[in-house]
Design an enzyme around this catalytic site. Structure first.
Site, PDB file in Angstrom:
ATOM      1  N   SER A 241       1.159  -1.374   0.247  1.00 50.63           N
ATOM      2  CA  SER A 241       0.435   0.127   0.084  1.00 50.63           C
ATOM      3  C   SER A 241       1.024   1.460  -0.045  1.00 50.63           C
ATOM      4  O   SER A 241      -0.221   2.107  -0.182  1.00 50.63           O
ATOM      5  CB  SER A 241      -0.814  -0.040   1.286  1.00 50.63           C
ATOM      6  OG  SER A 241      -0.271  -0.438   2.686  1.00 50.63           O
ATOM      7  N   HIS A 271      -1.618  -8.947   1.952  1.00 51.10           N
ATOM      8  CA  HIS A 271      -1.696  -7.494   2.562  1.00 51.10           C
ATOM      9  C   HIS A 271      -2.825  -6.743   3.629  1.00 51.10           C
ATOM     10  O   HIS A 271      -3.385  -8.105   5.119  1.00 51.10           O
ATOM     11  CB  HIS A 271      -1.323  -6.211   1.444  1.00 51.10           C
ATOM     12  CG  HIS A 271      -0.885  -5.211   2.269  1.00 51.10           C
ATOM     13  ND1 HIS A 271      -0.105  -5.104   2.861  1.00 51.10           N
ATOM     14  CD2 HIS A 271      -1.239  -4.377   1.286  1.00 51.10           C
ATOM     15  CE1 HIS A 271      -0.188  -3.938   3.360  1.00 51.10           C
ATOM     16  NE2 HIS A 271      -0.182  -2.463   2.308  1.00 51.10           N
ATOM     17  N   HIS A 318       5.902 -12.716   7.046  1.00 55.81           N
ATOM     18  CA  HIS A 318       6.160 -11.712   7.109  1.00 55.81           C
ATOM     19  C   HIS A 318       7.394 -11.724   6.598  1.00 55.81           C
ATOM     20  O   HIS A 318       8.019 -11.892   6.340  1.00 55.81           O
ATOM     21  CB  HIS A 318       6.085 -10.402   8.279  1.00 55.81           C
ATOM     22  CG  HIS A 318       6.236  -9.026   7.962  1.00 55.81           C
ATOM     23  ND1 HIS A 318       7.023  -8.097   7.713  1.00 55.81           N
ATOM     24  CD2 HIS A 318       4.898  -8.055   7.959  1.00 55.81           C
ATOM     25  CE1 HIS A 318       6.254  -7.022   7.347  1.00 55.81           C
ATOM     26  NE2 HIS A 318       5.595  -6.480   7.233  1.00 55.81           N
ATOM     27  N   ARG A 327       2.637  -4.511  16.767  1.00 51.23           N
ATOM     28  CA  ARG A 327       1.748  -3.955  16.451  1.00 51.23           C
ATOM     29  C   ARG A 327       0.564  -5.120  17.262  1.00 51.23           C
ATOM     30  O   ARG A 327      -0.784  -5.009  17.502  1.00 51.23           O
ATOM     31  CB  ARG A 327       1.003  -4.134  15.619  1.00 51.23           C
ATOM     32  CG  ARG A 327       2.021  -3.106  14.763  1.00 51.23           C
ATOM     33  CD  ARG A 327       1.966  -2.567  13.067  1.00 51.23           C
ATOM     34  NE  ARG A 327       2.175  -3.413  11.919  1.00 51.23           N
ATOM     35  CZ  ARG A 327       1.868  -3.780  10.816  1.00 51.23           C
ATOM     36  NH1 ARG A 327       1.840  -2.864  10.339  1.00 51.23           N
ATOM     37  NH2 ARG A 327       2.538  -5.153  10.233  1.00 51.23           N
ATOM     38  N   ASP A 373      -2.711  -8.391  12.044  1.00 54.09           N
ATOM     39  CA  ASP A 373      -4.056  -8.744  11.451  1.00 54.09           C
ATOM     40  C   ASP A 373      -4.116 -10.347  12.154  1.00 54.09           C
ATOM     41  O   ASP A 373      -5.174 -10.188  12.291  1.00 54.09           O
ATOM     42  CB  ASP A 373      -3.688  -8.985   9.570  1.00 54.09           C
ATOM     43  CG  ASP A 373      -3.261  -8.322   8.782  1.00 54.09           C
ATOM     44  OD1 ASP A 373      -3.859  -6.728   9.047  1.00 54.09           O
ATOM     45  OD2 ASP A 373      -2.332  -8.128   7.778  1.00 54.09           O
TER      46      ASP A 373
HETATM   47  N1  CMX Z   1       1.149 -19.468   5.965  1.00 53.70           N
HETATM   48  C1  CMX Z   1       1.436 -20.469   4.543  1.00 53.70           C
HETATM   49  N2  CMX Z   1       2.733 -20.413   4.171  1.00 53.70           N
HETATM   50  C2  CMX Z   1       3.451 -19.273   4.349  1.00 53.70           C
HETATM   51  C3  CMX Z   1       3.230 -18.571   5.200  1.00 53.70           C
HETATM   52  C4  CMX Z   1       1.875 -18.818   6.061  1.00 53.70           C
HETATM   53  N3  CMX Z   1       1.871 -17.620   7.222  1.00 53.70           N
HETATM   54  N4  CMX Z   1       3.951 -17.352   5.076  1.00 53.70           N
HETATM   55  C5  CMX Z   1       4.715 -18.155   4.458  1.00 53.70           C
HETATM   56  N5  CMX Z   1       4.187 -18.760   3.970  1.00 53.70           N
HETATM   57  C6  CMX Z   1       4.943 -19.615   2.430  1.00 53.70           C
HETATM   58  C7  CMX Z   1       5.322 -18.899   1.583  1.00 53.70           C
HETATM   59  O1  CMX Z   1       3.900 -18.721   0.688  1.00 53.70           O
HETATM   60  C8  CMX Z   1       6.211 -19.397   0.635  1.00 53.70           C
HETATM   61  O2  CMX Z   1       5.626 -20.197  -0.706  1.00 53.70           O
HETATM   62  P1  CMX Z   1       5.466 -20.843  -1.573  1.00 53.70           P
HETATM   63  O3  CMX Z   1       8.260 -20.517  -1.232  1.00 53.70           O
HETATM   64  O4  CMX Z   1       5.573 -22.520  -1.955  1.00 53.70           O
HETATM   65  O5  CMX Z   1       5.361 -19.520  -2.797  1.00 53.70           O
HETATM   66  C9  CMX Z   1       7.350 -20.117   1.432  1.00 53.70           C
HETATM   67  O6  CMX Z   1       6.169 -19.709   3.220  1.00 53.70           O
HETATM   68  C10 CMX Z   1       8.339 -18.842   1.500  1.00 53.70           C
HETATM   69  O7  CMX Z   1       7.528 -17.278   1.371  1.00 53.70           O
HETATM   70  P2  CMX Z   1       8.362 -16.197   3.213  1.00 53.70           P
HETATM   71  O8  CMX Z   1       9.707 -15.902   2.460  1.00 53.70           O
HETATM   72  O9  CMX Z   1       8.362 -16.411   4.291  1.00 53.70           O
HETATM   73  O10 CMX Z   1       7.053 -15.131   2.510  1.00 53.70           O
HETATM   74  P3  CMX Z   1       7.041 -13.679   1.712  1.00 53.70           P
HETATM   75  O11 CMX Z   1       7.583 -12.404   1.856  1.00 53.70           O
HETATM   76  O12 CMX Z   1       7.045 -14.816   0.645  1.00 53.70           O
HETATM   77  O13 CMX Z   1       5.470 -13.020   1.983  1.00 53.70           O
HETATM   78  C11 CMX Z   1       3.646 -12.871   4.059  1.00 53.70           C
HETATM   79  C12 CMX Z   1       5.209 -12.725   3.436  1.00 53.70           C
HETATM   80  C13 CMX Z   1       3.156 -11.935   4.607  1.00 53.70           C
HETATM   81  C14 CMX Z   1       2.748 -12.669   2.340  1.00 53.70           C
HETATM   82  C15 CMX Z   1       3.789 -14.469   3.674  1.00 53.70           C
HETATM   83  O14 CMX Z   1       4.009 -15.021   4.901  1.00 53.70           O
HETATM   84  C16 CMX Z   1       2.347 -14.135   4.199  1.00 53.70           C
HETATM   85  O15 CMX Z   1       1.162 -14.688   2.248  1.00 53.70           O
HETATM   86  N6  CMX Z   1       1.220 -14.537   4.776  1.00 53.70           N
HETATM   87  C17 CMX Z   1       0.024 -14.853   5.361  1.00 53.70           C
HETATM   88  C18 CMX Z   1      -0.699 -13.892   4.737  1.00 53.70           C
HETATM   89  C19 CMX Z   1      -0.709 -12.518   5.978  1.00 53.70           C
HETATM   90  O16 CMX Z   1      -1.038 -12.633   7.134  1.00 53.70           O
HETATM   91  N7  CMX Z   1      -0.498 -11.299   4.676  1.00 53.70           N
HETATM   92  C20 CMX Z   1      -0.411  -9.938   5.896  1.00 53.70           C
HETATM   93  C21 CMX Z   1       1.165  -9.448   6.363  1.00 53.70           C
HETATM   94  C22 CMX Z   1       1.087  -7.904   6.860  1.00 53.70           C
HETATM   95  C23 CMX Z   1       0.422  -6.921   6.340  1.00 53.70           C
HETATM   96  O17 CMX Z   1       0.580  -6.636   4.967  1.00 53.70           O
HETATM   97  O18 CMX Z   1      -0.688  -6.720   6.881  1.00 53.70           O
END
Ligand code: CMX
Length: 439
Positions: A241, A271, A318, A327, A373
Site C-alpha cells: 500500500s 496484505h 512477514h 503491533r 492482522d
Molecule cells: N502460511 C503458509 N505459508 C506461508 C505463510 C503462512 N502464513 N507465510 C509464508 N508462507 C510460505 C509462502 O507462501 C512461500 O511459499 P512458496 O515458497 O511455496 O511460495 C514460503 O512460505 C516462503 O515465504 P516467505 O519468504 O516466508 O514469505 P513472503 O515474504 O514471500 O510473504 C507474506 C510474506 C506476509 C505474504 C506471507 O507470510 C503470507 O502469505 N502470510 C499470510 C498472509 C498475511 O498474514 N498477510 C499479512 C501481512 C501483513 C500485512 O501486510 O498486512
C-alpha cells in the site's frame, strides 16, 4: 498558510539541503549487491526507496521517526479520559519528525473536523454499488469520487511551478484524511445497518468520531480505535500500500489517485485483507470443530490441514519481520486489559502458542510469528463490530496517515518519477553465459 504547513516546509528545506549534500558527496557509494533471486522473488530485501516517516527492523519491528510502538503509547498525547495515543499525534510526528505538544494535536483534530464534510455525490457513487460489493471496492471508488476536488490536480492544470507542488499535495492530504472516517462509516452503515447513518460530531477527536459514526459509543471501543488507527498507519515504504501510493504519486498523480492505488493493494489477501481472512479462518475452524474455544491440539491439527491444502495461515509470516510484530503485542496488551475473557481472543492467543513451531518446521516459511492482522479482528468482534469484510477499510483509514505524510515528503523533496529497470529471462541467460566466460 497554517503553522503546521509552514513548519513542515521549514523542516523539509533543511532535509532537502542535507539530501543534496549526501548525493553530491556520496552519490556513487554502493549500499548492496543485488542477486538474481532477489530480482525474481519480489525484490525482497533490495533497498530502493527513501521513506522518511518510519523504518522497519526485522527483529524489533516498526519505529516511527525513531520511536517504537511502546514508546509512542507512552509519549504521544492521549484523549483527556484515555490511555491510548491519538493518531493525530502520530501524523504530526511522521510529518514534522518531532513529538507534538497537546496543542499541536488539538490543532490537527480541529483542522480535520473542519474539513470533514463529504460532498453528496461521493455518497451517490457509494449508493450506485450493489450493497453486496466488497467494502474495499466501495471505499476505493469513493476515494476516486473525492478526487474531483483535488487542489493539486486543479493547480497542476493551471500550470503551477513545480516548486509549489508540495503545498497542494499537503492541502489534499489534510482534506482526504479528514474525510475518510465519514466515507468509511457511510459504507459500514449502508451495508450492515440498513443505511441508518450517523452524523459526525465535530467536538470529537478523529478516531472517536470514527467510532461514533460507525455506531459505537463505548469509551473502551473509542480507545481501541485510537490504538488501531495509530498502529496500522505506516510500515516503512516497501509494503504494497505504501509503495503503490508512492509509485503512483511519482507520476504526479494527485493524492486521491495515489491513495486509491494504495488501497487497491491493501485489498489483497496477502496484505491488508489478511485481517478479514484471519477471522474467516478462525470461524471456519471453530465451525468445523463445533467449538468456540478449540484446544491447542485441535488448533495444531487445523493449521496442518490448512498447510496441506496449500493455503496460507492468515496473520502469520512477514516479508521483513522475523519476530512477533509489536503491533500484535500492543493489541494483545489492550485485550488483556479490556477483554481477557473473550473466547475468540483466547483462541488468538492459543494460536500464537501453537502456530510458530509448526510453521517453522515447514522449513520454508521465513517468519513463523504473527503480524498485525492476527489480532485485530478478534478485538473488533469483541466490541460487536462483527462484519469482518469491513476490517480492511479500517486498516485503510489508518494507512492514509503514513502513506499521505510520505507523499507530502516525496513532493516537497521533489523526488522524481519512479522507474526501476526490468529484465527478461532471455537477458538473464545471456548475463549468466557472459559472467561464466569471464570467470
Ligand atoms: N502460511 C503458509 N505459508 C506461508 C505463510 C503462512 N502464513 N507465510 C509464508 N508462507 C510460505 C509462502 O507462501 C512461500 O511459499 P512458496 O515458497 O511455496 O511460495 C514460503 O512460505 C516462503 O515465504 P516467505 O519468504 O516466508 O514469505 P513472503 O515474504 O514471500 O510473504 C507474506 C510474506 C506476509 C505474504 C506471507 O507470510 C503470507 O502469505 N502470510 C499470510 C498472509 C498475511 O498474514 N498477510 C499479512 C501481512 C501483513 C500485512 O501486510 O498486512
Amino acid at each position: 498558510m497554517g503553522y503546521l504547513k509552514d513548519l513542515f516546509k521549514e523542516k523539509a528545506d533543511l532535509q532537502a539541503k542535507e539530501i543534496k549534500a549526501i548525493i553530491e558527496q556520496h552519490g556513487n557509494k554502493k549500499i548492496e549487491e543485488v542477486t538474481l533471486s532477489q530480482v525474481y522473488q519480489g525484490m525482497r530485501g533490495i533497498t530502493g526507496l527513501v521513506t522518511e516517516t518510519s523504518l522497519l527492523d526485522s527483529n524489533e519491528g516498526i519505529r516511527f521517526r525513531g520511536y517504537s510502538i511502546p514508546e509512542l503509547r507512552e509519549r504521544l498525547s492521549k484523549a483527556h479520559d484515555g490511555n491510548e495515543p491519538l493518531p493525530e499525534g502520530l501524523f504530526y510526528l511522521m510529518l514534522i519528525g518531532e513529538i507534538p505538544s497537546a496543542e499541536d494535536v488539538d490543532h490537527i483534530s480541529a483542522t480535520w473536523a473542519r474539513r470533514s464534510h463529504v460532498p453528496n455525490y461521493v455518497f451517490d457513487v457509494i449508493e450506485s454499488f450493489p450493497v453486496s460489493a466488497h467494502p474495499m471496492t466501495q471505499f476505493t471508488a469513493a476515494i476516486l469520487a473525492l478526487q474531483t476536488e483535488s487542489k493539486f490536480a486543479k493547480a497542476y492544470n493551471e500550470g503551477i511551478n513545480k516548486k509549489e507542488h508540495w503545498a497542494y499535495v499537503y492541502e489534499d492530504t489534510m482534506t482526504l484524511i479528514a474525510r475518510l472516517p465519514r466515507v468509511a462509516a457511510y459504507i459500514y452503515r449502508r451495508k450492515y445497518k440498513n443505511g441508518e447513518h450517523i452524523q459526525p460530531d465535530g467536538m470529537l477527536d478523529w478516531a472517536s468520531n470514527f467510532a461514533h459514526m460507525l455506531g459505537f459509543e463505548d469509551e473502551s471501543f473509542k480507545e481501541l480505535m485510537r490504538l488501531y488507527l495509530t498502529i496500522h498507519a505506516d510500515h516503512e515504504g516497501g509494503n504494497v500500500s505504501a509503495h503503490a501510493t508512492h509509485l503512483v504519486g511519482s507520476a504526479l498523480s494527485d493524492p486521491y489517485l495515489s491513495f486509491a492505488a494504495g488501497m487497491t493493494g491493501l485489498a489483497g489477501p496477502l496484505h491488508g485483507l489478511a485481517n478479514q481472512e484471519v477471522i474467516r479462518w478462525i470461524e471456519e475452524m471453530c465451525k468445523e470443530l463445533n467449538s468456540d474455544e478449540p484446544s491447542k491440539e485441535q488448533i495444531a491439527e487445523y493449521i496442518n490441514k490448512t498447510l496441506k491444502e496449500g493455503k496460507v495461515v492468515p496473520g502469520y509470516g512477514h516479508a521483513v519481520l522475523r519476530k512477533t510484530d509489536p503491533r500484535f503485542i500492543a493489541q494483545m496488551e489492550f485485550a488483556k486489559r479490556h477483554c481477557p475473557e473473550n473466547a475468540m481472543i483466547k483462541t488468538v492467543w492459543n494460536i500464537y502458542e501453537v502456530a510458530p513451531p509448526i510453521l517453522e518446521n515447514t522449513g520454508k516459511i521465513k517468519n513463523p510469528w504473527p503480524n498485525v492482522d492476527a489480532h485485530s479482528g478478534a478485538l473488533l468482534k469483541n466490541y460487536g463490530l462483527v462484519e469482518e469484510d469491513f476490517y480492511t477499510v479500517m486498516f485503510g483509514v489508518s494507512r492514509a496517515l503514513g502513506v499521505l505524510a510520505s507523499l507530502c515528503w516525496d513532493r516537497v523533496l521533489g523526488f522524481p518519477i519512479e522507474r526501476p529497470k526490468s529484465i527478461t529471462t532471455e537477458w538473464v541467460k545471456k548475463f549468466i553465459k557472459q559472467s561464466e566466460t569471464v570467470s
